[in-house]
Structures are given as C-alpha cells and as structure tokens.
Write an enzyme that holds these catalytic residues in place. Structure first.
Site, mmCIF file in Angstrom:
data_model
loop_
_atom_site.group_PDB
_atom_site.id
_atom_site.type_symbol
_atom_site.label_atom_id
_atom_site.label_comp_id
_atom_site.label_asym_id
_atom_site.label_seq_id
_atom_site.Cartn_x
_atom_site.Cartn_y
_atom_site.Cartn_z
ATOM 1 N N LEU A 16 88.253 43.258 42.738
ATOM 2 C CA LEU A 16 87.000 43.734 42.145
ATOM 3 C C LEU A 16 86.001 44.136 43.223
ATOM 4 C CD1 LEU A 16 85.259 44.264 39.651
ATOM 5 C CD2 LEU A 16 84.612 41.826 39.678
ATOM 6 N N ILE A 42 82.441 30.800 50.422
ATOM 7 C CA ILE A 42 81.504 30.217 49.452
ATOM 8 C C ILE A 42 81.557 28.688 49.443
ATOM 9 C CG2 ILE A 42 81.393 32.283 47.989
ATOM 10 C CD1 ILE A 42 83.292 30.877 46.009
ATOM 11 N N THR A 106 86.323 34.685 32.936
ATOM 12 C CA THR A 106 87.598 35.139 32.387
ATOM 13 C C THR A 106 87.792 34.798 30.908
ATOM 14 O OG1 THR A 106 89.996 34.755 32.574
ATOM 15 C CG2 THR A 106 88.583 32.968 33.270
ATOM 16 N N TYR A 130 93.360 27.063 35.964
ATOM 17 C CA TYR A 130 92.499 28.188 36.344
ATOM 18 C C TYR A 130 91.343 28.327 35.341
ATOM 19 C CZ TYR A 130 91.022 33.100 36.454
ATOM 20 O OH TYR A 130 90.278 34.242 36.457
ATOM 21 N N LYS A 134 87.311 27.754 35.952
ATOM 22 C CA LYS A 134 86.390 28.881 35.750
ATOM 23 C C LYS A 134 85.291 28.475 34.761
ATOM 24 C CE LYS A 134 86.517 32.622 37.113
ATOM 25 N NZ LYS A 134 85.937 33.235 38.354
ATOM 26 N N TRP A 155 92.388 40.574 32.090
ATOM 27 C CA TRP A 155 93.533 41.381 32.499
ATOM 28 C C TRP A 155 93.119 42.514 33.451
ATOM 29 C CZ3 TRP A 155 97.429 42.236 27.845
ATOM 30 C CH2 TRP A 155 97.607 41.054 27.142
HETATM 31 N N1 LIG Z 1 92.454 39.427 38.290
HETATM 32 C C1 LIG Z 1 92.291 39.305 36.981
HETATM 33 O O1 LIG Z 1 93.174 39.665 36.186
HETATM 34 C C2 LIG Z 1 91.023 38.735 36.436
HETATM 35 C C3 LIG Z 1 90.047 38.246 37.255
HETATM 36 N N2 LIG Z 1 88.897 37.695 36.724
HETATM 37 C C4 LIG Z 1 87.855 37.202 37.615
HETATM 38 O O2 LIG Z 1 87.330 38.339 38.292
HETATM 39 C C5 LIG Z 1 86.912 37.977 39.604
HETATM 40 C C6 LIG Z 1 87.515 38.930 40.615
HETATM 41 O O3 LIG Z 1 88.927 38.844 40.525
HETATM 42 P P1 LIG Z 1 89.881 39.725 41.467
HETATM 43 O O4 LIG Z 1 89.075 40.618 42.318
HETATM 44 O O5 LIG Z 1 90.943 40.273 40.604
HETATM 45 O O6 LIG Z 1 90.521 38.570 42.369
HETATM 46 P P2 LIG Z 1 91.154 38.656 43.822
HETATM 47 O O7 LIG Z 1 92.067 37.471 43.908
HETATM 48 O O8 LIG Z 1 91.666 40.016 44.122
HETATM 49 O O9 LIG Z 1 89.888 38.429 44.766
HETATM 50 C C7 LIG Z 1 89.310 37.171 44.955
HETATM 51 C C8 LIG Z 1 88.801 37.122 46.374
HETATM 52 O O10 LIG Z 1 88.168 35.863 46.616
HETATM 53 C C9 LIG Z 1 88.447 35.527 47.959
HETATM 54 N N3 LIG Z 1 88.215 34.106 48.200
HETATM 55 C C10 LIG Z 1 89.049 33.057 47.942
HETATM 56 N N4 LIG Z 1 88.489 31.916 48.369
HETATM 57 C C11 LIG Z 1 87.264 32.232 48.876
HETATM 58 C C12 LIG Z 1 86.229 31.482 49.479
HETATM 59 N N5 LIG Z 1 86.301 30.156 49.649
HETATM 60 N N6 LIG Z 1 85.130 32.130 49.883
HETATM 61 C C13 LIG Z 1 85.023 33.482 49.758
HETATM 62 N N7 LIG Z 1 85.981 34.247 49.230
HETATM 63 C C14 LIG Z 1 87.098 33.635 48.767
HETATM 64 C C15 LIG Z 1 89.893 35.929 48.131
HETATM 65 O O11 LIG Z 1 90.219 36.022 49.489
HETATM 66 P P3 LIG Z 1 91.755 35.804 49.953
HETATM 67 O O12 LIG Z 1 92.552 36.820 49.191
HETATM 68 O O13 LIG Z 1 91.683 36.021 51.400
HETATM 69 O O14 LIG Z 1 92.081 34.402 49.545
HETATM 70 C C16 LIG Z 1 89.921 37.268 47.431
HETATM 71 O O15 LIG Z 1 89.604 38.317 48.308
HETATM 72 C C17 LIG Z 1 87.308 36.505 39.772
HETATM 73 O O16 LIG Z 1 86.187 35.720 39.479
HETATM 74 C C18 LIG Z 1 88.345 36.280 38.702
HETATM 75 O O17 LIG Z 1 88.375 34.947 38.252
HETATM 76 C C19 LIG Z 1 88.690 37.618 35.378
HETATM 77 C C20 LIG Z 1 89.639 38.101 34.509
HETATM 78 C C21 LIG Z 1 90.863 38.736 34.972
HETATM 79 C C1 LIG Z 2 105.927 39.720 36.096
HETATM 80 C C2 LIG Z 2 106.115 39.469 34.613
HETATM 81 C C3 LIG Z 2 105.087 38.862 33.894
HETATM 82 N N1 LIG Z 2 105.249 38.614 32.576
HETATM 83 C C4 LIG Z 2 104.147 37.992 31.814
HETATM 84 C C5 LIG Z 2 103.646 36.659 32.324
HETATM 85 C C6 LIG Z 2 102.240 36.617 31.796
HETATM 86 O O1 LIG Z 2 102.244 36.090 30.494
HETATM 87 C C7 LIG Z 2 101.817 38.063 31.767
HETATM 88 C C8 LIG Z 2 100.863 38.472 32.882
HETATM 89 O O2 LIG Z 2 101.346 37.989 34.079
HETATM 90 P P1 LIG Z 2 100.508 37.939 35.421
HETATM 91 O O3 LIG Z 2 100.928 36.703 36.123
HETATM 92 O O4 LIG Z 2 100.639 39.239 36.108
HETATM 93 O O5 LIG Z 2 99.030 37.882 34.945
HETATM 94 P P2 LIG Z 2 98.019 36.662 34.974
HETATM 95 O O6 LIG Z 2 97.859 36.248 36.373
HETATM 96 O O7 LIG Z 2 98.361 35.635 33.993
HETATM 97 O O8 LIG Z 2 96.739 37.438 34.480
HETATM 98 C C9 LIG Z 2 95.557 36.705 34.299
HETATM 99 O O9 LIG Z 2 94.938 36.570 35.562
HETATM 100 C C10 LIG Z 2 93.746 35.795 35.533
HETATM 101 C C11 LIG Z 2 93.184 35.793 36.945
HETATM 102 C C12 LIG Z 2 92.817 36.162 34.467
HETATM 103 O O10 LIG Z 2 91.628 35.867 34.539
HETATM 104 C C13 LIG Z 2 93.365 36.714 33.181
HETATM 105 O O11 LIG Z 2 92.427 37.517 32.484
HETATM 106 C C14 LIG Z 2 94.659 37.482 33.355
HETATM 107 O O12 LIG Z 2 94.433 38.740 33.902
HETATM 108 O O13 LIG Z 2 103.027 38.843 31.868
HETATM 109 C C15 LIG Z 2 106.414 38.984 31.908
HETATM 110 O O14 LIG Z 2 106.551 38.743 30.694
HETATM 111 N N2 LIG Z 2 107.428 39.580 32.615
HETATM 112 C C16 LIG Z 2 107.316 39.844 33.946
HETATM 113 O O15 LIG Z 2 108.285 40.391 34.578
#
Ligand SMILES: NC(=O)C1=CN([C@@H]2O[C@H](COP(=O)(O)OP(=O)(O)OC[C@H]3O[C@@H](n4cnc5c(N)ncnc54)[C@H](OP(=O)(O)O)[C@@H]3O)[C@@H](O)[C@H]2O)C=CC1
Ligand SMILES: Cc1cn([C@H]2C[C@H](O)[C@@H](COP(=O)(O)OP(=O)(O)O[C@H]3O[C@@H](C)C(=O)[C@@H](O)[C@H]3O)O2)c(=O)[nH]c1=O
Length: 288
Positions: A16, A42, A106, A130, A134, A155
C-alpha cells in the site's frame, strides 16, 4: 536544513505504501516521507519521537503491519507487537504532536459467518491471530487518539509487493491445474484505488474522524477472483473450484466478509470502482 514533510508514511515500502507513492506522484503531492522498517520502525519509541520532532507531521499514514495470515498463527507475539503495540505507539505520538492518524485495518476483524453486508457498527469477532491483533490495534488507537481515521479494507492487490494476483499469475504459469477456494466470499481491492481514497481524505480534511469500510464494489470468491486473473492475463490453466476443506490452512478465514461502503461514500463524496474494472487496470500494469 531538511524540508518538512507534513505526511509520514509508515510501512512506506510495502504494497500500500508503494501505491500511495505512485498516486501521490501522479497528483503532484511531494510532502510525503516514505519510511521503511528501519527508518520508521513503529516499535522503536525513541526513533518515533525523533521523527515526529524533526518532521512535525500533520498526517501520519500507518501501512506498517504483520500481514502473513497463516504464519501469524505460530507467531502471536511479533504479530501483536506490530499490529497492536506499533499502532498504539503511533496513536500516542500523534496525540502528543497533534497529528491525525490514518490507520489501515481489515475485513478479517469479522467472523464472517453470515451472508450479510458488514457495516462499521457490526460487532467484530476475529477468528484468527492476524484479525485479533488488527482489532486490538484499532481499539488501542480509539482509546488513545480522537483524530484518527481507521479504514478497514479487504483482499488488497496491486502491481507492487506480494499479493493474491501475483501469486496466481506465478502459479498459473508453473502449473497445468490449480484448485482455489470457492466458499470464501468477499471483495478484492486494488491498492491503487485505496491509495487514492486515503489521499482524498487527507485533501478533504473534513475532520469526520472514525472507522470506515472501503473495498472495491461487488462480491466474489477467491475462485472467481483467480478466474478473472487468468482470463485477463490470458494464462491457460485448468482452474477447479474447491471447498475450503480441500485447502487446509493454519489460519481460519471468514466465509463472508463483504463490507458496506455507504459511510465512506457519503462522508467523502467518493465513487468506488467495480472490482473487475480495477483488476483490468492492474493486469495491464503487470503486463507492461
Ligand atoms: N494485503 C492485504 O490483502 C490486506 C492488507 N490490509 C492492511 O493494509 C495495510 C497495508 O498492507 P500491505 O501494504 O498489503 O502489507 P505489506 O505486508 O505489503 O506491507 C507492510 C509493511 O510493513 C512493514 N513493517 C513490518 N514491521 C514493521 C515495523 N515494526 N515497523 C515499520 N514497518 C514495518 C513491512 O516491512 P517488511 O516487509 O520489511 O517486513 C512491510 O513493508 C496493513 O495494515 C494490512 O493489515 C487490510 C486488508 C487486506
Ligand atoms: C495460493 C492459493 C490460495 N488459496 C486460498 C487460500 C485463502 O483462502 C485465499 C487467499 O489466500 P492468500 O493467502 O493469498 O490471502 P490472505 O493472505 O488470506 O489474504 C488476506 O490477507 C490479509 C492481510 C487481509 O487483511 C485480508 O483482507 C486478505 O486479503 O485463497 C487457494 O484456494 N488456492 C491456492 O492455490
């Protein structure tokens, strides 16, 4: 003398954070400072004090998180530290230095056991580590700081970092056949769209603090999402819809986590793209 950055982005090099950087550049916004896990840990209060003192931020965006959902089941302490203690550290600092915090949460704070649109008043009841950490982060922020926006999203995917779309494209290229879960339903969110909304909220700055739900529009399953990725990417793979019981994972995930976005749409006057339209944009970026 350093130029003051009025917006600090923690987790600035994650998925993000990278999207916020891309959209900010497109909008000509230049006063954002993107901090990685070392420059902006953080969990390091001394470092945070130094940063806030030096930069005097007006807004803080917290994209830093522990996001490995399955790994978190065996790593509660670190997950709690980053998702709860880290969020609380930023809230405390924002209170002390008069900054507004935009924190990302989330759909996984919900149990998701009913086929009902989830709004901001619905009771959260996370079913994995997780999601629990959160939710505790959200509660900590609400306790420590009035001037906060908590945006729950779901997602997330984009052309940056690791996500489901990139995983599917890789698996699809390496396998003839794949099974993807069809009985977990939610809404994908293009992180570029979310980045735009975060910047909109900062620009509008109407002080309507609180919790908001944001995802793309529409409803789908992981299976249908994967099908969209393969069709749009022109990857030929035999894709089988499977029940979650056929794909055991360490963490349990909500069966239904579609969120109601009425509040964010009316409060900030935003329109939200349909998930598949945004997926087309992301696939185009990935194909470049
Ligand atoms: N990804 C998803 O599907 C979803 C994400 N969210 C929320 O959205 C937000 C952004 O997610 P996203 O960008 O996908 O996540 P990422 O995992 O891509 O990014 C998270 C970042 O936080 C960094 N980080 C970890 N620990 C620390 C720390 N102690 N201090 C500072 N930075 C740290 C990580 O660094 P490093 O990689 O080096 O550990 C990484 O760059 C999060 O709050 C997540 O919970 C909500 C719904 C869905
Ligand atoms: C790789 C794979 C995953 N899956 C399923 C597992 C799971 O139920 C779903 C998504 O898998 P992922 O592990 O990629 O996604 P997941 O890490 O569970 O995604 C979640 O991440 C956190 C950070 C959030 O906050 C959520 O909103 C959501 O985005 O797909 C399959 O069915 N087949 C596959 O081959």
């Amino acid at each position: 003398m350093s130029i003051k950055n009025n917006i600090l982005v923690f987790g600035g090099l994650g998925q993000l954070g990278s999207c916020i950087e891309k959209v900010s550049l497109e909008r000509g916004l230049t006063t954002l400072l993107y901090l990685d896990e070392i420059q902006g840990n953080i969990l390091d209060l001394d470092l945070l004090h130094q940063l806030f003192q030096q930069e005097g931020p007006r807004f803080v965006i917290n994209c830093a998180a522990y996001t490995a959902v399955d790994k978190a089941e065996d790593d509660f302490e670190l997950c709690k530290k980053i998702n709860q203690d880290g969020a609380e550290n930023l809230a405390g600092l924002c209170a002390e230095y008069n900054a507004t915090l935009i924190h990302i949460s989330t759909d996984f704070v919900f149990e998701g056991n009913l086929p009902k649109l989830l709004n901001e008043q619905d009771i959260a009841n996370p079913i994995n580590v997780y999601g629990k950490t959160k939710l505790d982060g959200e509660l900590g922020i609400a306790r420590l700081l009035d001037t906060h926006y908590i945006i729950r999203t779901s997602w997330l995917y984009s052309e940056f970092a690791n996500n489901f779309v990139k995983t599917m494209r890789k698996l699809g290229n390496d396998h003839d056949e794949l099974g993807v879960i069809v009985d977990q339903v939610g809404t994908p969110t293009y992180a570029i769209d979310l980045a735009g909304v975060i910047l909109d909220i900062i620009t509008i700055d109407n002080e309507k603090y609180g919790t908001y739900h944001y995802s793309n529009e529409g409803v789908t399953s992981w299976y249908d999402f994967a099908k969209g990725v393969f069709d749009l990417s022109r990857i030929e793979v035999k894709l089988n819809p499977i029940p979650e019981s056929a794909y055991p994972t360490k963490a349990i995930r909500p069966a239904f986590s579609v969120m109601d976005k009425s509040k964010i749409k009316t409060t900030f006057g935003i329109a939200i793209p349909y998930w598949r339209d945004s997926l087309v944009k992301c696939i185009n970026e990935l194909n470049k």
